[in-house]
Design an enzyme around this catalytic site. Structure first.
Site, PDB file in Angstrom:
ATOM      1  N   MET A  53      43.489  33.280  36.617  1.00  0.00           N
ATOM      2  CA  MET A  53      44.723  33.594  35.884  1.00  0.00           C
ATOM      3  C   MET A  53      45.849  33.892  36.866  1.00  0.00           C
ATOM      4  O   MET A  53      46.877  34.476  36.501  1.00  0.00           O
ATOM      5  CB  MET A  53      44.509  34.755  34.926  1.00  0.00           C
ATOM      6  CG  MET A  53      43.571  34.428  33.788  1.00  0.00           C
ATOM      7  SD  MET A  53      43.815  35.410  32.286  1.00  0.00           S
ATOM      8  CE  MET A  53      43.472  37.057  32.887  1.00  0.00           C
ATOM      9  N   GLY A  54      45.669  33.479  38.122  1.00  0.00           N
ATOM     10  CA  GLY A  54      46.729  33.655  39.099  1.00  0.00           C
ATOM     11  C   GLY A  54      46.782  35.048  39.688  1.00  0.00           C
ATOM     12  O   GLY A  54      45.856  35.840  39.570  1.00  0.00           O
ATOM     13  N   LEU A  56      46.709  35.697  42.918  1.00  0.00           N
ATOM     14  CA  LEU A  56      45.482  35.534  43.682  1.00  0.00           C
ATOM     15  C   LEU A  56      45.334  36.592  44.772  1.00  0.00           C
ATOM     16  O   LEU A  56      46.287  36.906  45.489  1.00  0.00           O
ATOM     17  CB  LEU A  56      45.449  34.143  44.307  1.00  0.00           C
ATOM     18  CG  LEU A  56      45.587  32.973  43.324  1.00  0.00           C
ATOM     19  CD1 LEU A  56      45.521  31.651  44.074  1.00  0.00           C
ATOM     20  CD2 LEU A  56      44.520  33.031  42.237  1.00  0.00           C
ATOM     21  N   HIS A  57      44.122  37.110  44.901  1.00  0.00           N
ATOM     22  CA  HIS A  57      43.791  38.076  45.946  1.00  0.00           C
ATOM     23  C   HIS A  57      42.599  37.560  46.727  1.00  0.00           C
ATOM     24  O   HIS A  57      42.110  36.440  46.507  1.00  0.00           O
ATOM     25  CB  HIS A  57      43.534  39.460  45.339  1.00  0.00           C
ATOM     26  CG  HIS A  57      42.528  39.465  44.235  1.00  0.00           C
ATOM     27  ND1 HIS A  57      41.187  39.180  44.421  1.00  0.00           N
ATOM     28  CD2 HIS A  57      42.664  39.723  42.896  1.00  0.00           C
ATOM     29  CE1 HIS A  57      40.537  39.263  43.273  1.00  0.00           C
ATOM     30  NE2 HIS A  57      41.405  39.579  42.326  1.00  0.00           N
ATOM     31  N   HIS A  60      39.635  36.017  44.856  1.00  0.00           N
ATOM     32  CA  HIS A  60      39.817  34.624  44.461  1.00  0.00           C
ATOM     33  C   HIS A  60      39.639  33.688  45.656  1.00  0.00           C
ATOM     34  O   HIS A  60      39.014  32.634  45.558  1.00  0.00           O
ATOM     35  CB  HIS A  60      41.222  34.401  43.897  1.00  0.00           C
ATOM     36  CG  HIS A  60      41.522  35.140  42.647  1.00  0.00           C
ATOM     37  ND1 HIS A  60      42.446  36.172  42.600  1.00  0.00           N
ATOM     38  CD2 HIS A  60      41.042  35.028  41.387  1.00  0.00           C
ATOM     39  CE1 HIS A  60      42.513  36.638  41.361  1.00  0.00           C
ATOM     40  NE2 HIS A  60      41.675  35.968  40.603  1.00  0.00           N
ATOM     41  N   GLN A  84      42.591  35.325  25.060  1.00  0.00           N
ATOM     42  CA  GLN A  84      41.614  36.352  25.438  1.00  0.00           C
ATOM     43  C   GLN A  84      42.224  37.740  25.502  1.00  0.00           C
ATOM     44  O   GLN A  84      41.546  38.702  25.850  1.00  0.00           O
ATOM     45  CB  GLN A  84      40.938  36.006  26.765  1.00  0.00           C
ATOM     46  CG  GLN A  84      41.821  36.086  27.996  1.00  0.00           C
ATOM     47  CD  GLN A  84      41.128  35.496  29.214  1.00  0.00           C
ATOM     48  OE1 GLN A  84      40.866  34.296  29.299  1.00  0.00           O
ATOM     49  NE2 GLN A  84      40.802  36.361  30.178  1.00  0.00           N
ATOM     50  N   MET A 207      38.067  44.211  44.143  1.00  0.00           N
ATOM     51  CA  MET A 207      39.383  43.582  44.056  1.00  0.00           C
ATOM     52  C   MET A 207      39.628  43.053  42.654  1.00  0.00           C
ATOM     53  O   MET A 207      38.758  42.452  42.040  1.00  0.00           O
ATOM     54  CB  MET A 207      39.501  42.461  45.077  1.00  0.00           C
ATOM     55  CG  MET A 207      39.582  42.956  46.493  1.00  0.00           C
ATOM     56  SD  MET A 207      40.010  41.643  47.652  1.00  0.00           S
ATOM     57  CE  MET A 207      40.115  42.600  49.167  1.00  0.00           C
ATOM     58  N   SER A 208      40.823  43.290  42.144  1.00  0.00           N
ATOM     59  CA  SER A 208      41.225  42.856  40.814  1.00  0.00           C
ATOM     60  C   SER A 208      42.736  42.722  40.779  1.00  0.00           C
ATOM     61  O   SER A 208      43.453  43.520  41.408  1.00  0.00           O
ATOM     62  CB  SER A 208      40.768  43.874  39.762  1.00  0.00           C
ATOM     63  OG  SER A 208      41.370  43.604  38.502  1.00  0.00           O
TER      64      SER A 208
END
Length: 304
Positions: A53-54, A56-57, A60, A84, A207-208
């Site tokens: 969903m972009g 990015l970390h 990803h 969602q 990470m999120s």
């Protein structure tokens, strides 16, 4: 050892590892399902796919690197999926940074980025959804009704457009991973779902993209999640098998943090996600959802 492509069309893969340009060309940008399918038809050999969903970390990027290592081509999708999100959730404020995301994809050497619009994914009159039943009925499924219907539907639509050989998912979203695996098995999708390890900050926080919502105080408080999981893992490793005692230990430690509001702590069968009484034979997954202010964080650890 990492999986290596093994079909004959991937003979080029081994050569490509030494001939990738030092400054990769920009990835091909594809914005419609039809354009994505045309690209796939024109590119033979194995395709790895990373749906995102972009925003990015490094988590990803680890999926992206794994795909590049194991496939001739890699496609990354960036789509914040409205189906969602519940009406009271953070769809509108979900973090987005397409410019930065595309720069990271170019630097990594991604072949194509799929950037569909909501109108293309859900055209007027759209009425077909995918429901994975049993494994979605608890945990995130109970806390967020309809969430996994949206996840399953969008993932299948992405698979249908990209037609990958392998798709890469992080283990942080433990239930989502199992829902996708079940859908792929049940519907004979013919794609290998590759689980990848959780990538963490130096202090252990998973990470999120939603970590950006945390205040400095909440960010520090959130480190209690990893500590609680590791404490339970340590007790399990030294012989504790009673599931309630392990769950209660996690709860007790998290409750020492005033900023933490526990949604659930689960110790469940690794595949069905049904709560268990004892870790006697089967592998289990210890998972949790905890709020810090308005930010709801997930984490888990597998006990095998």
């Amino acid at each position: 050892m990492p999986h290596r492509p093994n079909d004959l069309t991937d003979a080029r893969f081994l050569l490509d590892q030494d001939t990738r340009p030092l400054n990769p060309v920009p990835p091909t940008i594809l914005t419609t399902p039809a354009a994505m399918r045309r690209w796939r038809a024109a590119n033979s050999g194995s395709v790895g796919f990373v749906p995102t969903m972009g925003y990015l970390h490094e988590g990803h990027m680890e999926l992206v690197r794994r795909s590049i290592e194991e496939n001739l081509h890699t496609v990354v999708s960036i789509f914040v999926n409205p189906t969602q999100f519940a009406p009271n959730e953070d769809f509108e404020r979900y973090p987005r940074d397409e410019v930065s995301d595309l720069a990271k994809m170019r630097e990594a050497g991604v072949d194509a980025v799929y950037l569909p619009s909501a109108a293309d994914m859900y055209p007027e009159g759209f009425q077909t959804y995918v429901d994975v039943e049993h494994v979605t009925q608890r945990l995130e499924g109970a806390a967020r009704p309809g969430h996994f219907r949206g996840v399953s539907t969008v993932v299948l639509k992405l698979f249908n457009a990209v037609v990958p050989d392998r798709a890469y998912f992080g283990r942080k979203d433990a239930q989502q991973l199992r829902v996708v695996q079940r859908m792929v098995r049940d519907l004979d999708v013919g794609i290998e779902v590759v689980p990848c390890e959780i990538v963490r900050e130096p202090d252990g926080l998973a990470m999120s993209s939603r970590n950006v919502y945390l205040t400095p105080e909440e960010r520090q408080a959130a480190t209690i999640l990893r500590r609680a999981l590791l404490e339970a893992q340590g007790r399990w490793a030294t012989g504790e098998r009673d599931a309630d005692r392990l769950r209660n230990g996690v709860r007790a430690l998290i409750e020492t943090e005033p900023l933490a509001e526990i949604d659930y702590v689960s110790l469940a069968d690794d595949q069905t996600l049904e709560e268990i009484d004892s870790i006697a034979v089967q592998p289990a997954v210890l998972s949790l959802a905890v709020k810090f202010g308005r930010t709801r964080l997930l984490d888990n650890i597998e006990l095998r």
